[in-house]
Scaffold this motif. Structure first.
Motif, PDB file in Angstrom:
ATOM      1  N   TYR A  32       1.145  -1.430   0.067  1.00 14.84           N
ATOM      2  CA  TYR A  32       0.012   0.010  -0.225  1.00 14.84           C
ATOM      3  C   TYR A  32       0.892   1.246  -0.175  1.00 14.84           C
ATOM      4  O   TYR A  32       0.753   2.438  -0.816  1.00 14.84           O
ATOM      5  N   ALA A  35       2.419   1.785  -3.420  1.00 10.94           N
ATOM      6  CA  ALA A  35       1.318   1.851  -4.383  1.00 10.94           C
ATOM      7  C   ALA A  35       1.549   3.690  -3.810  1.00 10.94           C
ATOM      8  O   ALA A  35       0.928   4.667  -4.911  1.00 10.94           O
ATOM      9  N   THR A  36       0.655   3.960  -3.077  1.00 11.23           N
ATOM     10  CA  THR A  36       0.641   5.499  -2.872  1.00 11.23           C
ATOM     11  C   THR A  36       1.818   6.726  -2.422  1.00 11.23           C
ATOM     12  O   THR A  36       1.416   7.293  -2.310  1.00 11.23           O
ATOM     13  N   LYS A  42       9.153   0.500  -9.306  1.00 16.51           N
ATOM     14  CA  LYS A  42       8.914  -0.837  -9.517  1.00 16.51           C
ATOM     15  C   LYS A  42      10.337  -1.877  -9.158  1.00 16.51           C
ATOM     16  O   LYS A  42      11.273  -0.806  -9.043  1.00 16.51           O
TER      17      LYS A  42
END
Length: 104
Positions: A32, A35-36, A42
């Motif tokens: 999380y 992603a945020t 990556k």
């Protein structure tokens, strides 16, 4: 590949350092946040080293931290431990300083 148990360790010094147990902890404390907090974060694998009970993957993390807009590329090794063909443990080894520098 299936998980038999879920123990995930992020390297000491890494911004998300710690050992997390179970999908909920791993998702909240690692995926999380990646992603945020990052743009296009990556892992690019470059080499696989395989044995009966372990898989090591050498590669590079890349991304741009949203707050500072600093990009980074950090070398990393992921080590996956297997039991009966299922993943039981993950451990990360990374050049954490490069990641931390992008965040400050």
């Amino acid at each position: 590949m299936n998980w038999k148990a879920k123990k995930w360790t992020e390297a000491a010094g890494f911004p998300y350092a710690g050992t997390y147990i179970g999908i909920a902890e791993i998702s909240k404390n690692v995926f999380y946040r990646l992603a945020t907090e990052w743009i296009d974060y990556k892992f690019t694998p470059e080499k696989y080293i395989v044995s009966d009970s372990h898989i090591a993957v050498i590669g590079t993390y890349t991304g741009t931290y949203k707050i500072t807009l600093k990009a980074m590329a950090a070398r990393v090794v992921h080590v996956w431990e297997l039991e009966e063909g299922k993943i039981v443990r993950f451990e990360q080894f990374v050049d954490s300083k490069i990641v931390v520098d992008a965040m400050s």
